[in-house]
Scaffold this motif. Structure first.
Motif, PDB file in Angstrom:
ATOM      1  N   GLN A  11      28.477  78.542  89.544  1.00 25.18           N
ATOM      2  CA  GLN A  11      27.954  77.556  90.489  1.00 25.18           C
ATOM      3  C   GLN A  11      27.494  78.243  91.776  1.00 25.18           C
ATOM      4  N   LEU A  12      28.155  79.367  92.113  1.00 29.16           N
ATOM      5  CA  LEU A  12      27.842  80.073  93.355  1.00 29.16           C
ATOM      6  C   LEU A  12      26.571  80.907  93.258  1.00 29.16           C
ATOM      7  N   CYS A  13      25.936  80.932  92.089  1.00 30.54           N
ATOM      8  CA  CYS A  13      24.676  81.674  91.926  1.00 30.54           C
ATOM      9  C   CYS A  13      23.473  80.739  91.807  1.00 30.54           C
ATOM     10  N   LYS A  14      23.723  79.444  91.934  1.00 31.73           N
ATOM     11  CA  LYS A  14      22.691  78.441  91.663  1.00 31.73           C
ATOM     12  C   LYS A  14      21.443  78.621  92.517  1.00 31.73           C
ATOM     13  N   SER A  15      21.616  79.027  93.778  1.00 27.26           N
ATOM     14  CA  SER A  15      20.476  79.151  94.689  1.00 27.26           C
ATOM     15  C   SER A  15      19.866  80.549  94.702  1.00 27.26           C
ATOM     16  N   CYS A  16      20.443  81.477  93.930  1.00 29.62           N
ATOM     17  CA  CYS A  16      19.951  82.855  93.976  1.00 29.62           C
ATOM     18  C   CYS A  16      18.575  82.973  93.322  1.00 29.62           C
ATOM     19  N   LYS A  17      17.887  84.029  93.677  1.00 28.36           N
ATOM     20  CA  LYS A  17      16.500  84.209  93.233  1.00 28.36           C
ATOM     21  C   LYS A  17      16.388  85.210  92.088  1.00 28.36           C
ATOM     22  N   ALA A  48      36.832  76.662  94.508  1.00 24.33           N
ATOM     23  CA  ALA A  48      36.965  75.771  95.668  1.00 24.33           C
ATOM     24  C   ALA A  48      35.694  75.779  96.512  1.00 24.33           C
ATOM     25  N   VAL A  49      35.119  76.981  96.712  1.00 24.71           N
ATOM     26  CA  VAL A  49      33.880  77.074  97.497  1.00 24.71           C
ATOM     27  C   VAL A  49      32.724  76.430  96.733  1.00 24.71           C
ATOM     28  N   GLY A  50      32.691  76.645  95.401  1.00 25.47           N
ATOM     29  CA  GLY A  50      31.646  76.034  94.571  1.00 25.47           C
ATOM     30  C   GLY A  50      31.675  74.521  94.620  1.00 25.47           C
ATOM     31  N   ASN A  51      32.883  73.956  94.733  1.00 23.63           N
ATOM     32  CA  ASN A  51      33.006  72.496  94.832  1.00 23.63           C
ATOM     33  C   ASN A  51      32.736  71.987  96.243  1.00 23.63           C
ATOM     34  N   PHE A  52      32.890  72.862  97.233  1.00 26.53           N
ATOM     35  CA  PHE A  52      32.688  72.469  98.635  1.00 26.53           C
ATOM     36  C   PHE A  52      31.196  72.377  98.961  1.00 26.53           C
ATOM     37  N   PHE A  53      30.442  73.425  98.613  1.00 24.92           N
ATOM     38  CA  PHE A  53      28.994  73.409  98.827  1.00 24.92           C
ATOM     39  C   PHE A  53      28.297  72.823  97.598  1.00 24.92           C
ATOM     40  N   SER A  54      27.165  72.155  97.812  1.00 18.05           N
ATOM     41  CA  SER A  54      26.447  71.578  96.663  1.00 18.05           C
ATOM     42  C   SER A  54      25.754  72.673  95.861  1.00 18.05           C
ATOM     43  N   GLU A  55      25.240  73.699  96.565  1.00 19.36           N
ATOM     44  CA  GLU A  55      24.618  74.851  95.913  1.00 19.36           C
ATOM     45  C   GLU A  55      24.847  76.069  96.798  1.00 19.36           C
ATOM     46  N   SER A  56      24.857  77.231  96.182  1.00 21.08           N
ATOM     47  CA  SER A  56      25.066  78.459  96.961  1.00 21.08           C
ATOM     48  C   SER A  56      24.364  79.628  96.305  1.00 21.08           C
ATOM     49  N   CYS A  57      24.135  80.681  97.112  1.00 16.32           N
ATOM     50  CA  CYS A  57      23.827  81.995  96.563  1.00 16.32           C
ATOM     51  C   CYS A  57      24.861  82.956  97.122  1.00 16.32           C
ATOM     52  N   VAL A  58      25.775  83.385  96.250  1.00 12.96           N
ATOM     53  CA  VAL A  58      26.807  84.342  96.614  1.00 12.96           C
ATOM     54  C   VAL A  58      26.664  85.539  95.670  1.00 12.96           C
ATOM     55  N   PRO A  59      25.812  86.499  96.011  1.00  8.00           N
ATOM     56  CA  PRO A  59      25.614  87.649  95.123  1.00  8.00           C
ATOM     57  C   PRO A  59      26.941  88.310  94.757  1.00  8.00           C
ATOM     58  N   GLY A  60      27.115  88.531  93.443  1.00 11.66           N
ATOM     59  CA  GLY A  60      28.354  89.112  92.959  1.00 11.66           C
ATOM     60  C   GLY A  60      29.274  88.094  92.325  1.00 11.66           C
ATOM     61  N   ALA A  61      28.932  86.795  92.434  1.00 10.09           N
ATOM     62  CA  ALA A  61      29.800  85.755  91.873  1.00 10.09           C
ATOM     63  C   ALA A  61      29.709  85.690  90.354  1.00 10.09           C
ATOM     64  N   GLY A  62      28.675  86.296  89.776  1.00 17.41           N
ATOM     65  CA  GLY A  62      28.533  86.290  88.313  1.00 17.41           C
ATOM     66  C   GLY A  62      27.527  85.265  87.869  1.00 17.41           C
ATOM     67  N   LYS A  63      26.523  85.749  87.145  1.00 16.62           N
ATOM     68  CA  LYS A  63      25.433  84.862  86.710  1.00 16.62           C
ATOM     69  C   LYS A  63      26.005  83.706  85.904  1.00 16.62           C
ATOM     70  N   GLY A  64      25.486  82.524  86.153  1.00 17.07           N
ATOM     71  CA  GLY A  64      26.003  81.334  85.483  1.00 17.07           C
ATOM     72  C   GLY A  64      27.007  80.595  86.336  1.00 17.07           C
TER      73      GLY A  64
END
Length: 699
Positions: free
Chosen positions: A189-195, A171-187
Motif C-alpha cells: 500500500q505504501l508504494c501506491k503513489s510511486c512512479k 499502520a502508516v498504510g492505513n493512516f494515509f490514503s496513498e503513499s510513496c515510501v521507497p523500500g516498502a516493497g512493490k505491491g
C-alpha cells in the motif's frame, strides 16, 4: 613424483594462492577506497571521480543493506548514509561507524531540519494528515520516515499499539490514503503513489529528497517529508511548511517550523583507523572534481553526497553510530520499533560501576522483585563514562551521577529523571527546592597551606571531571591563572580517571596490590582514593596536601564515623581554605567554599524517563529511609560509602518532566562548566564525542 610430494606441492600452491588473495584484499583496503553505490547514476559519478582520483574504485550494489554487508565483509569500504541507515549500520549485524560528516554551511552546519512540505493554500495542518497522500524519501530514512512517523505517533495523531498487533508499515498504510515510501516493497500500500519500482534507490524517481518533493510537485501526494534545503529557491513561494502547533509557515522559516533537527549524513566504514585515515585523506585531496554536485547526472540528485554539502568534517576517532546520532534521535527510532527499556517494559537495567556497586545492585535486584518478577536488573561497567555509553546504546537504563557527569550525559542527550534530596524535611514537601551541597578545599590544620600558596602542592580530587573534586576548583584556578595546564599548578595529585601517565595519577593508590595494580587511578571504588571519602583519605594518608570534596565529607569520615581507615581521624585536625581568607574550621563551609554544586541525579534516555521515575518511586517506598526491617537499604552502603546513591540521600525526588541538563544544573554551574571547557584537556573523551555536533541535544 611421489603422491606425498605431489600433495605437498599442491598444498604449497594453495597456500601461496591464499596468501596472494589475502594480500590483494589487504592492499585493496589499504591502497584503494572502494565506494559502494546503489544506482547507475551514482555509479557513473563514482567512475568519473575515479578517473580524477585513482585511489577510488566503485562497487555497485542494489540497495543500502547490500552495501552495508559488503563493507562489513571487506569487499567495499565506504558509503554516505542518512541517520536511519547510520543507526542500522551500527547494529551488531554490521558494526560500522561514522567517520566523516557532511556540513551544510551556516544554515545548519552538520545538522539539518526534517520538515513537512505542502502546497500553499491546501488548507490542512499536521494534525489533519489522516486520509491524505504522503511522499517519503525512503523507508527507515530520517527526514522521510523516522522523524515524521515518530512525530505523528508522539502527537497521538497516528495510533499504533506496537508490532505485536500491527506492523508500523501497515499502520502508516492505513493512516494515509496513498503513499510513496521507497523500500516498502512493490505491491505494498505504501508504494501506491510511486512512479518506478518503489526501490530505495535512484531507480525510483520519487526516491530521496528531490524525489519525495517531485512526488508532491506532480500531485502524487499532499505532503512531502524532506529536509529544509530541498525546495528550490524558485519554487519556495508556492509551498509551505507544516508546524508542530498545527499552523503553517513559509519554506525559509524552518528554524521555527520543523519536526526535528537531525544529524547530518555521514560516511561510514569498518572500525579501522588506517582505513578511516585513507578515506579522509582521499576525499580531502580530490582535485578538479566537485564531490557535492550531481548536475551532470540530472534529474538525479544527491549522488554519493548531498548536493547541499559545503564541506566535510572529520569525526572524533571513537565515534559510534549511537554517539553520533544522540539520545533524542535514537528515542524516535526506538519508538518506531516499540523498544522498551533494556531490561524489559516492566523493569529497568541499573548501571553499576565496578564490583562493590554491583554487589549492592544484585542485592537490590533480589530484594526488589515484585510478584516474582525483577524490576531492577544490574549491568556493570568500569567507569561512569562507560555506563553513560551503555545507557545511550540501550544496554542499560539508568544510574545516579554527580553534576559534572549530568553535564556530560546531557551533552550525549540523556535527561535527569530524579534527584537526590539530602534534607529530610523537604522529602514530603511538594515543589521543594532541589538539594545542593558546597564544594570545599580541605587541608590539615596548621599545615600552612592556604589558597594563596596552593601552587606547587599535591592535590586530592574525587575524580577527573567530577563536580566538587575537579570542575569547581579547577574552574576557579583557570579563572585566576588563565592556564589550562593544571600540571603547572599542582606538582602531582590523585584525580581518578585522569589519562594514564598524568601527574594526577601519580599519588593514587589503587587497591593496595603491590604488583600490576590495574585499579590505580581508575574512576571507580576499587581505587581507594576515588570519590569524596577517597579524596579525603588521600589527604589523611599524606598523599596530598589539599582535598577537594563536599562540605559533609570530613564529618562523615571522622570522630568515630566512617570506615576502618577513618577510625583515628579527628575532624578538628582539618580546616577549610578558600580565596581571600585564612583557614577556617570545617564547620564554617557556608562562609568559606568554592561553589555550590547541584545534587546527584539519576540520568536516563528521554523515552525511558517515565518508567524509571515510576519504578524508583515504588522502590524507595520499600527500601528508602522510611522502610523498616528491610534486608536492603537503597541509601546505605556500609561498610563502604556512597554506592549507587550518596549515603546522605534522604529520598529521591522527581525532576520536572521536560527538564534538560541545562535547566537542572542552573546558570551558575553551566557558566562554570563553560569556562572550564575552554580547557580541552579537562574535557572527558565521551563529552568530546557527544559534542562533535549539536543535533544530539537540540530539537
Amino acid at each position: 613424483m611421489s603422491t606425498m610430494k605431489h600433495l605437498h606441492l599442491s598444498h604449497l600452491r594453495s597456500m601461496l594462492l591464499l596468501s596472494y588473495l589475502v594480500a590483494v584484499v589487504l592492499s585493496a583496503s589499504t591502497d584503494h577506497v572502494r565506494w559502494c553505490l546503489k544506482s547507475d547514476k551514482e555509479h557513473q559519478k563514482c567512475l568519473a571521480l575515479a578517473t580524477k582520483a585513482p585511489v577510488f574504485s566503485c562497487v555497485k550494489k542494489s540497495n543500502t543493506l547490500e552495501c552495508l554487508t559488503a563493507i562489513h565483509e571487506g569487499t567495499a569500504d565506504a558509503i554516505t548514509l542518512d541517520g536511519g541507515d547510520i543507526y542500522t549500520a551500527g547494529l551488531d549485524d554490521y558494526k560500522l561507524q561514522p567517520i566523516i560528516a557532511e556540513d551544510y554551511g551556516a544554515s545548519s552546519s552538520s545538522c539539518y531540519y526534517a520538515v513537512a512540505v505542502v502546497k500553499k493554500g491546501s488548507g490542512f495542518g499536521i494534525r489533519d494528515l489522516q486520509g491524505r497522500r504522503s511522499c517519503h524519501t525512503g523507508l527507515g530514512k530520517s527526514a522521510g520516515w523516522n522523524i515524521p512517523i515518530g512525530t505523528l505517533i508522539k502527537l497521538g495523531v497516528l495510533k499504533w499499539a506496537g508490532n505485536e498487533n500491527e506492523t508500523i508499515e501497515s499502520a502508516v498504510g492505513n493512516f494515509f490514503s496513498e503513499s510513496c515510501v521507497p523500500g516498502a516493497g512493490k505491491g505494498s500500500q505504501l508504494c501506491k503513489s510511486c512512479k518506478g519500482d518503489c526501490s530505495r534507490s535512484h531507480n525510483e524517481p520519487f526516491y530521496d529528497y528531490g524525489g519525495a518533493f517531485q512526488c508532491l510537485v506532480e500531485n502524487a501526494g499532499d505532503v512531502a517529508f524532506v529536509k529544509h534545503l530541498t525546495v528550490p529557491d524558485g519554487m519556495k513561494a508556492d509551498y509551505e511548511l507544516l508546524c508542530m502547533n498545527n499552523t503553517r509557515a513559509p519554506i525559509d522559516s524552518y528554524k521555527e517550523c520543523h519536526l526535528a533537527r537531525v544529524p547530518a549524513h555521514a560516511v561510514v566504514t569498518r572500525q579501522d583507523s588506517k582505513l578511516a585515515d585513507l578515506i579522509w585523506n582521499s576525499l580531502t585531496t580530490v582535485e578538479n572534481f566537485d564531490l557535492f554536485s550531481s548536475e551532470a547526472y540530472a534529474p538525479a540528485k544527491n549522488l554519493m553526497f548531498k548536493d547541499s554539502t559545503e564541506k566535510l568534517v572529520r569525526l572524533p576517532a571513537n565515534t559510534t553510530s549511537f554517539l553520533y546520532l544522540g539520545a533524542t534521535y535514537l528515542s524516535i527510532v526506538r519508538s518506531l520499533n516499540k523498544e522498551a527499556t533494556a531490561a524489559g517494559s516492566n523493569a529497568i537495567m541499573w548501571c553499576s560501576v565496578a564490583s562493590s556497586e554491583t554487589r549492592k545492585c544484585n542485592k537490590w535486584s533480589v530484594n526488589g522483585m515484585v510478584d516474582g518478577e525483577n524490576v531492577i536488573l544490574c549491568q556493570t561497567a568500569p567507569t561512569v563514562q562507560d555506563c553513560i555509553k551503555m545507557i545511550l546504546h540501550n544496554d542499560a537504563d539508568a544510574m545516579a551521577v554527580d553534576g559534572g557527569e549530568v553535564y556530560t550525559a546531557g551533552l550525549c542527550g540523556l535527561v535527569p529523571a530524579m534527584v537526590e534530596q539530602y534534607d529530610e524535611a523537604k522529602c514530603n514537601q511538594s515543589g521543594a527546592s532541589a538539594s545542593s551541597y558546597y564544594a570545599v578545599a580541605v587541608v590539615k590544620r596548621d599545615s600552612g597551606v592556604t589558597w594563596a600558596n596552593l601552587m606547587g602542592k599535591r592535590s586530592c580530587h574525587t575524580g577527573f571531571g567530577r563536580t566538587a573534586g575537579w570542575n569547581i576548583p579547577m574552574g576557579k584556578i583557570y579563572k585566576e591563572t588563565g592556564d589550562c595546564d593544571f600540571t603547572k599548578f599542582f606538582k602531582s595529585g590523585c584525580a581518578p580517571g585522569s589519562p594514564a601517565g598524568s601527574p594526577f595519577c601519580s599519588q593514587c593508590a589503587g587497591s593496595d596490590k603491590t604488583v600490576d595494580d590495574e585499579t590505580k587511578c581508575k574512576a571507580n571504588s576499587e581505587e581507594k582514593y576515588y570519590g569524596y571519602a577517597g579524596a579525603f583519605r588521600c589527604l589523611v594518608e599524606g598523599a596530598g596536601e589539599v582535598a577537594f570534596i563536599k562540605h559533609t565529607t570530613v564529618a562523615e569520615n571522622s570522630d568515630g564515623k566512617g570506615p576502618a581507615w577513618a577510625a583515628g581521624v579527628l575532624s578538628s585536625d582539618y580546616e577549610l581554605i578558600c580565596p581571600s581568607k585564612g583557614p577556617v574550621p570545617i564547620t564554617d563551609f557556608e562562609a568559606c567554599h568554592l561553589g555550590v554544586a547541584p545534587a546527584d541525579a539519576v540520568v536516563t534516555r528521554p523515552e525511558t524517563r517515565d518508567v524509571v521515575v515510576s519504578i524508583l518511586q515504588e522502590q524507595q517506598a520499600s527500601f528508602g529511609r522510611g522502610s523498616k526491617n528491610s534486608p536492603f537499604k537503597m541509601f546505605e552502603s556500609a561498610p563502604e560509602r556512597n554506592l549507587l546513591f550518596k549515603d546522605s540521600t534522604q529520598c529521591l525526588q522527581e525532576v520536572p518532566s521536560g527538564s534538560n541538563y541545562q535547566s537542572f544544573l542552573g546558570p551558575d554551574y553551566m557558566d562554570a562548566m563553560t569556562s572550564l571547557r575552554q580547557c580541552t584537556d579537562s574535557t572527558p573523551e565521551l563529552e568530546k564525542l557527544c559534542s562533535s555536533h549539536t543535533c544530539q541535544q537540540t530539537n
